[in-house]
Design a protein around this motif. Structure first.
Motif, short mmCIF file in Angstrom:
data_model
loop_
_atom_site.label_atom_id
_atom_site.label_comp_id
_atom_site.label_asym_id
_atom_site.label_seq_id
_atom_site.Cartn_x
_atom_site.Cartn_y
_atom_site.Cartn_z
N THR A 1 -53.54 -13.32 -57.49
CA THR A 1 -52.95 -13.04 -56.18
C THR A 1 -53.78 -11.99 -55.45
N ASN B 1 -52.16 -10.15 -53.19
CA ASN B 1 -51.11 -9.23 -52.74
C ASN B 1 -50.96 -8.08 -53.71
N VAL C 1 -46.67 -1.91 -46.52
CA VAL C 1 -46.79 -3.36 -46.35
C VAL C 1 -46.18 -3.83 -45.03
#
Length: 110
Positions: A19, A21, A103
């Protein structure tokens, strides 16, 4: 610290295969006294984590900065009973909010 960086780098590399993220958070301590020996040592790990975030171009959350800002107005006992682990809702929320802000969580969406 070298072993910490080596292991953390490997974990980041392995995670990035799965990922993109990834957000790195600094280690933190609920302590006002910047001369505290443990807090001084912790700074080495905070710097290493920030350096890894730069190396991998990852977002970095300076949790210690958020904690220090909070401790200007409140006792560390409002967040933690042992200076290390959050032990109150406020302690957990301070960390969660720092991450959510990084985020760009949309607080006004329901």
């Amino acid at each position: 610290i070298d072993e910490f960086v080596k292991i953390y780098r490997k974990l980041i590399q392995e995670t990035l295969k799965e990922t993109s993220n990834v957000v790195l958070l600094s280690a933190f301590m609920f302590e006002k006294n910047s001369d505290d020996d443990m807090k001084k040592m912790l700074h080495l790990f905070q710097k290493a984590t920030e350096d890894l975030a730069i190396e991998f171009d990852l977002p970095f959350v300076d949790v210690q900065k958020k904690v220090d800002s909070f401790l200007i107005h409140q006792s560390n006992y409002a967040l933690s009973s042992d200076r290390v682990h959050p032990s109150t809702i406020s302690g957990h929320m301070l960390i969660a909010k720092a991450w959510l802000d990084k985020v760009e969580f949309q607080w006004d969406r329901g």
